[in-house]
Design a protein around this motif. Structure first.
Motif, short mmCIF file in Angstrom:
data_model
loop_
_atom_site.label_atom_id
_atom_site.label_comp_id
_atom_site.label_asym_id
_atom_site.label_seq_id
_atom_site.Cartn_x
_atom_site.Cartn_y
_atom_site.Cartn_z
N ALA A 77 -12.66 71.75 -25.23
CA ALA A 77 -13.61 72.74 -24.70
C ALA A 77 -12.86 72.89 -22.97
O ALA A 77 -12.32 74.33 -22.36
N SER A 78 -12.43 71.58 -22.65
CA SER A 78 -11.95 71.42 -21.34
C SER A 78 -10.67 72.43 -20.58
O SER A 78 -9.75 72.89 -21.58
N ASP A 79 -10.50 72.76 -19.60
CA ASP A 79 -9.24 73.66 -19.37
C ASP A 79 -7.88 72.80 -19.80
O ASP A 79 -7.29 73.32 -19.38
N GLU A 80 -8.23 71.30 -19.01
CA GLU A 80 -7.33 70.54 -18.80
C GLU A 80 -6.28 70.29 -20.28
O GLU A 80 -5.23 70.43 -20.77
N HIS A 81 -7.59 70.19 -21.36
CA HIS A 81 -7.07 69.33 -22.83
C HIS A 81 -7.02 71.37 -22.97
O HIS A 81 -5.28 71.03 -23.62
N HIS A 82 -6.83 72.21 -22.81
CA HIS A 82 -6.56 73.99 -23.15
C HIS A 82 -4.78 74.32 -22.49
O HIS A 82 -4.18 74.23 -23.22
N THR A 85 -2.28 71.45 -24.61
CA THR A 85 -2.70 72.23 -26.22
C THR A 85 -1.27 73.21 -26.52
O THR A 85 -0.49 73.31 -26.91
N SER A 86 -1.74 74.09 -24.74
CA SER A 86 -1.14 75.71 -25.46
C SER A 86 0.03 75.21 -24.60
O SER A 86 1.18 75.98 -25.30
N THR A 87 0.40 74.35 -23.89
CA THR A 87 1.54 74.35 -23.31
C THR A 87 2.89 73.34 -24.47
O THR A 87 3.80 73.44 -24.56
N TYR A 88 1.78 71.97 -24.60
CA TYR A 88 3.00 71.79 -25.10
C TYR A 88 2.92 70.68 -26.37
O TYR A 88 3.66 70.40 -26.96
N MET A 89 2.19 72.32 -27.24
CA MET A 89 1.44 71.27 -28.39
C MET A 89 1.82 72.36 -29.66
O MET A 89 3.02 72.21 -30.20
N PHE A 90 1.14 73.32 -29.59
CA PHE A 90 1.14 74.61 -29.90
C PHE A 90 2.45 75.19 -30.62
O PHE A 90 2.60 75.75 -31.29
#
Length: 118
Positions: A77-82, A85-90
């Motif tokens: 749930a962390s902002d960093e994880h989001h 993942t939302s910028t470089y992976m998904f």
């Protein structure tokens, strides 16, 4: 207790090596999150599996250690994880596999590491 989080990433064929390298760099920064037990987060790839076909095309792996389910949920749930993942992976993924498990009590001694300076 320790919970181990494993993710395998497969990018689309049109994704550049430069992008994958940036993703790995950004993933490694997540080890500084307090919910990662002892800063233990490892990112690696490409697969050295022989024959390579057994890797099913997955290109990057992540393994991280967490104190419990709540710590893993905090990590997810962390902002960093989001951001990572939302910028470089998904937007660029073809597939991913996630596998989380609790370490058996008799194996817990293998999850005790000296504290790292991160």
């Amino acid at each position: 207790m320790t919970l181990i989080h494993i993710v395998l990433f497969k990018f689309r064929q049109d994704v550049s090596e430069e992008h994958k390298n940036k993703f790995v760099t950004e993933l490694k920064k997540l080890k500084s999150l307090s919910c990662v037990k002892g800063g233990r987060l490892i990112v690696g790839g490409p697969s050295l599996t022989d024959p390579i076909e057994r890797s099913k095309g997955f290109q990057i792996a992540l393994m991280s250690y967490h104190e419990d389910r709540e710590a893993l949920a905090e990590y997810q749930a962390s902002d960093e994880h989001h951001r990572v993942t939302s910028t470089y992976m998904f937007p660029f993924k073809e597939d991913l596999i996630r596998f989380d498990f609790e370490v058996d009590e008799e194996d817990e001694y293998m999850c005790h590491f000296p504290q790292l300076l991160v």
